[in-house]
Design a protein around this motif. Structure first.
Motif, PDB file in Angstrom:
ATOM      1  N   MET A  14       0.839  -1.187   0.000  1.00  0.00           N
ATOM      2  CA  MET A  14       0.000   0.000   0.000  1.00  0.00           C
ATOM      3  C   MET A  14       0.873   1.234   0.000  1.00  0.00           C
ATOM      4  O   MET A  14       2.034   1.171   0.320  1.00  0.00           O
ATOM      5  CB  MET A  14      -0.906  -0.015   1.219  1.00  0.00           C
ATOM      6  CG  MET A  14      -2.138  -0.824   0.983  1.00  0.00           C
ATOM      7  SD  MET A  14      -3.277  -0.717   2.329  1.00  0.00           S
ATOM      8  CE  MET A  14      -3.835  -2.396   2.311  1.00  0.00           C
ATOM      9  N   GLY A  15       0.279   2.371  -0.287  1.00  0.00           N
ATOM     10  CA  GLY A  15       1.022   3.612  -0.450  1.00  0.00           C
ATOM     11  C   GLY A  15       1.792   4.029   0.777  1.00  0.00           C
ATOM     12  O   GLY A  15       1.950   3.291   1.726  1.00  0.00           O
ATOM     13  N   ASP A  16       2.295   5.256   0.733  1.00  0.00           N
ATOM     14  CA  ASP A  16       3.054   5.802   1.857  1.00  0.00           C
ATOM     15  C   ASP A  16       2.187   5.855   3.102  1.00  0.00           C
ATOM     16  O   ASP A  16       0.999   6.104   3.037  1.00  0.00           O
ATOM     17  CB  ASP A  16       3.539   7.214   1.529  1.00  0.00           C
ATOM     18  CG  ASP A  16       4.507   7.223   0.356  1.00  0.00           C
ATOM     19  OD1 ASP A  16       4.590   8.270  -0.281  1.00  0.00           O
ATOM     20  OD2 ASP A  16       5.156   6.199   0.093  1.00  0.00           O
ATOM     21  N   GLN A  17       2.837   5.637   4.232  1.00  0.00           N
ATOM     22  CA  GLN A  17       2.128   5.662   5.515  1.00  0.00           C
ATOM     23  C   GLN A  17       1.834   7.111   5.906  1.00  0.00           C
ATOM     24  O   GLN A  17       2.648   8.006   5.713  1.00  0.00           O
ATOM     25  CB  GLN A  17       3.005   4.993   6.568  1.00  0.00           C
ATOM     26  CG  GLN A  17       2.216   4.434   7.702  1.00  0.00           C
ATOM     27  CD  GLN A  17       3.068   3.509   8.559  1.00  0.00           C
ATOM     28  OE1 GLN A  17       3.830   2.728   8.041  1.00  0.00           O
ATOM     29  NE2 GLN A  17       2.940   3.658   9.848  1.00  0.00           N
ATOM     30  N   ASP A  76      -4.445  -0.266   9.725  1.00  0.00           N
ATOM     31  CA  ASP A  76      -5.535   0.692   9.497  1.00  0.00           C
ATOM     32  C   ASP A  76      -5.847   0.801   8.007  1.00  0.00           C
ATOM     33  O   ASP A  76      -7.019   0.817   7.610  1.00  0.00           O
ATOM     34  CB  ASP A  76      -5.159   2.081  10.029  1.00  0.00           C
ATOM     35  CG  ASP A  76      -5.112   2.161  11.541  1.00  0.00           C
ATOM     36  OD1 ASP A  76      -5.825   1.385  12.201  1.00  0.00           O
ATOM     37  OD2 ASP A  76      -4.352   3.004  12.052  1.00  0.00           O
ATOM     38  N   LEU A  77      -4.814   0.882   7.184  1.00  0.00           N
ATOM     39  CA  LEU A  77      -5.013   1.001   5.739  1.00  0.00           C
ATOM     40  C   LEU A  77      -5.719  -0.226   5.165  1.00  0.00           C
ATOM     41  O   LEU A  77      -6.577  -0.104   4.290  1.00  0.00           O
ATOM     42  CB  LEU A  77      -3.680   1.236   5.026  1.00  0.00           C
ATOM     43  CG  LEU A  77      -3.057   2.613   5.255  1.00  0.00           C
ATOM     44  CD1 LEU A  77      -1.654   2.671   4.657  1.00  0.00           C
ATOM     45  CD2 LEU A  77      -3.927   3.715   4.672  1.00  0.00           C
ATOM     46  N   LYS A  78      -5.381  -1.402   5.664  1.00  0.00           N
ATOM     47  CA  LYS A  78      -6.055  -2.623   5.203  1.00  0.00           C
ATOM     48  C   LYS A  78      -7.533  -2.588   5.587  1.00  0.00           C
ATOM     49  O   LYS A  78      -8.404  -2.911   4.777  1.00  0.00           O
ATOM     50  CB  LYS A  78      -5.383  -3.857   5.797  1.00  0.00           C
ATOM     51  CG  LYS A  78      -4.061  -4.194   5.147  1.00  0.00           C
ATOM     52  CD  LYS A  78      -3.438  -5.430   5.779  1.00  0.00           C
ATOM     53  CE  LYS A  78      -2.087  -5.714   5.146  1.00  0.00           C
ATOM     54  NZ  LYS A  78      -1.423  -6.863   5.777  1.00  0.00           N
ATOM     55  N   ARG A  95     -12.578  -3.820  15.527  1.00  0.00           N
ATOM     56  CA  ARG A  95     -13.591  -2.954  16.146  1.00  0.00           C
ATOM     57  C   ARG A  95     -12.942  -1.720  16.786  1.00  0.00           C
ATOM     58  O   ARG A  95     -13.400  -0.589  16.600  1.00  0.00           O
ATOM     59  CB  ARG A  95     -14.371  -3.758  17.193  1.00  0.00           C
ATOM     60  CG  ARG A  95     -15.522  -3.005  17.833  1.00  0.00           C
ATOM     61  CD  ARG A  95     -16.289  -3.860  18.842  1.00  0.00           C
ATOM     62  NE  ARG A  95     -16.633  -5.188  18.380  1.00  0.00           N
ATOM     63  CZ  ARG A  95     -17.620  -5.473  17.524  1.00  0.00           C
ATOM     64  NH1 ARG A  95     -18.360  -4.499  17.043  1.00  0.00           N
ATOM     65  NH2 ARG A  95     -17.868  -6.727  17.164  1.00  0.00           N
ATOM     66  N   LEU A  96     -11.859  -1.925  17.532  1.00  0.00           N
ATOM     67  CA  LEU A  96     -11.163  -0.806  18.190  1.00  0.00           C
ATOM     68  C   LEU A  96     -10.529   0.133  17.163  1.00  0.00           C
ATOM     69  O   LEU A  96     -10.578   1.356  17.314  1.00  0.00           O
ATOM     70  CB  LEU A  96     -10.106  -1.328  19.159  1.00  0.00           C
ATOM     71  CG  LEU A  96     -10.640  -2.028  20.412  1.00  0.00           C
ATOM     72  CD1 LEU A  96      -9.496  -2.663  21.200  1.00  0.00           C
ATOM     73  CD2 LEU A  96     -11.411  -1.046  21.287  1.00  0.00           C
ATOM     74  N   ARG A  97      -9.911  -0.446  16.132  1.00  0.00           N
ATOM     75  CA  ARG A  97      -9.282   0.378  15.097  1.00  0.00           C
ATOM     76  C   ARG A  97     -10.311   1.238  14.374  1.00  0.00           C
ATOM     77  O   ARG A  97     -10.085   2.417  14.127  1.00  0.00           O
ATOM     78  CB  ARG A  97      -8.536  -0.505  14.080  1.00  0.00           C
ATOM     79  CG  ARG A  97      -7.316  -1.222  14.628  1.00  0.00           C
ATOM     80  CD  ARG A  97      -6.194  -0.230  14.958  1.00  0.00           C
ATOM     81  NE  ARG A  97      -4.985  -0.911  15.363  1.00  0.00           N
ATOM     82  CZ  ARG A  97      -3.855  -0.887  14.669  1.00  0.00           C
ATOM     83  NH1 ARG A  97      -3.764  -0.217  13.543  1.00  0.00           N
ATOM     84  NH2 ARG A  97      -2.807  -1.533  15.106  1.00  0.00           N
ATOM     85  N   PHE A 102     -10.246   5.801  -1.979  1.00  0.00           N
ATOM     86  CA  PHE A 102      -9.055   6.618  -1.846  1.00  0.00           C
ATOM     87  C   PHE A 102      -7.833   5.812  -1.432  1.00  0.00           C
ATOM     88  O   PHE A 102      -6.720   6.247  -1.596  1.00  0.00           O
ATOM     89  CB  PHE A 102      -9.304   7.741  -0.825  1.00  0.00           C
ATOM     90  CG  PHE A 102     -10.433   8.635  -1.223  1.00  0.00           C
ATOM     91  CD1 PHE A 102     -10.296   9.524  -2.260  1.00  0.00           C
ATOM     92  CD2 PHE A 102     -11.651   8.575  -0.565  1.00  0.00           C
ATOM     93  CE1 PHE A 102     -11.346  10.359  -2.639  1.00  0.00           C
ATOM     94  CE2 PHE A 102     -12.704   9.392  -0.933  1.00  0.00           C
ATOM     95  CZ  PHE A 102     -12.539  10.283  -1.982  1.00  0.00           C
ATOM     96  N   ILE A 103      -8.052   4.628  -0.868  1.00  0.00           N
ATOM     97  CA  ILE A 103      -6.961   3.756  -0.452  1.00  0.00           C
ATOM     98  C   ILE A 103      -6.670   2.797  -1.601  1.00  0.00           C
ATOM     99  O   ILE A 103      -7.555   2.101  -2.073  1.00  0.00           O
ATOM    100  CB  ILE A 103      -7.328   2.930   0.810  1.00  0.00           C
ATOM    101  CG1 ILE A 103      -7.841   3.844   1.929  1.00  0.00           C
ATOM    102  CG2 ILE A 103      -6.157   2.077   1.257  1.00  0.00           C
ATOM    103  CD1 ILE A 103      -6.836   4.793   2.489  1.00  0.00           C
ATOM    104  N   ARG A 104      -5.429   2.808  -2.070  1.00  0.00           N
ATOM    105  CA  ARG A 104      -5.035   1.908  -3.159  1.00  0.00           C
ATOM    106  C   ARG A 104      -3.993   0.953  -2.651  1.00  0.00           C
ATOM    107  O   ARG A 104      -3.109   1.325  -1.896  1.00  0.00           O
ATOM    108  CB  ARG A 104      -4.468   2.708  -4.332  1.00  0.00           C
ATOM    109  CG  ARG A 104      -5.511   3.602  -4.979  1.00  0.00           C
ATOM    110  CD  ARG A 104      -4.870   4.374  -6.073  1.00  0.00           C
ATOM    111  NE  ARG A 104      -3.838   5.225  -5.469  1.00  0.00           N
ATOM    112  CZ  ARG A 104      -3.748   6.530  -5.669  1.00  0.00           C
ATOM    113  NH1 ARG A 104      -4.556   7.120  -6.466  1.00  0.00           N
ATOM    114  NH2 ARG A 104      -2.818   7.231  -5.096  1.00  0.00           N
ATOM    115  N   GLU A 105      -4.099  -0.267  -3.109  1.00  0.00           N
ATOM    116  CA  GLU A 105      -3.082  -1.263  -2.727  1.00  0.00           C
ATOM    117  C   GLU A 105      -1.982  -1.300  -3.755  1.00  0.00           C
ATOM    118  O   GLU A 105      -2.125  -0.937  -4.857  1.00  0.00           O
ATOM    119  CB  GLU A 105      -3.742  -2.639  -2.602  1.00  0.00           C
ATOM    120  CG  GLU A 105      -4.711  -2.634  -1.433  1.00  0.00           C
ATOM    121  CD  GLU A 105      -5.159  -4.010  -1.065  1.00  0.00           C
ATOM    122  OE1 GLU A 105      -4.327  -4.901  -0.947  1.00  0.00           O
ATOM    123  OE2 GLU A 105      -6.374  -4.175  -0.906  1.00  0.00           O
TER     124      GLU A 105
END
Length: 154
Positions: A1-4, A12-14, A42-44, A151-154
């Motif tokens: 995935m892209g830059d953190q 989170d990104l996943k 759930r928490l995330r 907006f999130i790309r792998e």
């Protein structure tokens, strides 16, 4: 995935990538796909929502609910009245998007209405009364080919 991004890690990104594809996916299903505990997901998600990173909403197709005429409206506003103009635009029900931009036009907005006639009425009765507008360019959207929220790309 892209830059953190600061405060958002790979997990989170996943999670976000699954939710952007299907906002109704259960925490249990996301956890199974990622290989973590359901409680972790759930928490995330709760933290992402609290931090303003994530909102889970139903996205309505304007065309399917009768709003068949969409227009992008570029606006030139008086320099000292740009913020007031933006604030008034944000209060109009027909306006679905407002941004401050660079270039010849300082403001870009998008409007959804039922017909071209309703767009004309909106311009005459509402838009022309917004404080500070000097000039506008109304671009009628004839056909939408892509309108995604991924907006999130792998």
């Amino acid at each position: 995935m892209g830059d953190q991004v600061e405060g958002i890690d790979e997990l989170d990104l996943k999670i976000l990538s699954y939710l952007q594809d299907d906002g109704r996916m259960t925490f249990k299903e996301i956890a199974a796909r990622i290989g973590v505990a359901e409680r972790t997901v759930r928490l995330r998600v709760a933290n992402l929502k609290e931090d303003g990173v994530l909102s889970i909403v139903g996205v309505v197709s304007p065309i399917k609910v009768g709003l068949k005429t969409m227009a992008a409206i570029q606006i030139v506003a008086e320099q000292q009245k740009i913020q007031q103009c933006i604030n008034e635009l944000m209060e109009l029900d027909e306006v679905r998007f407002v941004s401050l931009t660079t270039g010849e036009y300082q403001i870009l907005s998008e409007v959804c209405v039922r017909s071209q006639e309703e767009l004309g009425d909106f311009v005459e009765q509402k838009l022309n009364n917004v404080t500070g507008i000097l000039r506008m360019n109304i671009i009628l959207e004839l056909k939408i080919f892509k309108n995604k929220f991924n907006f999130i790309r792998e």
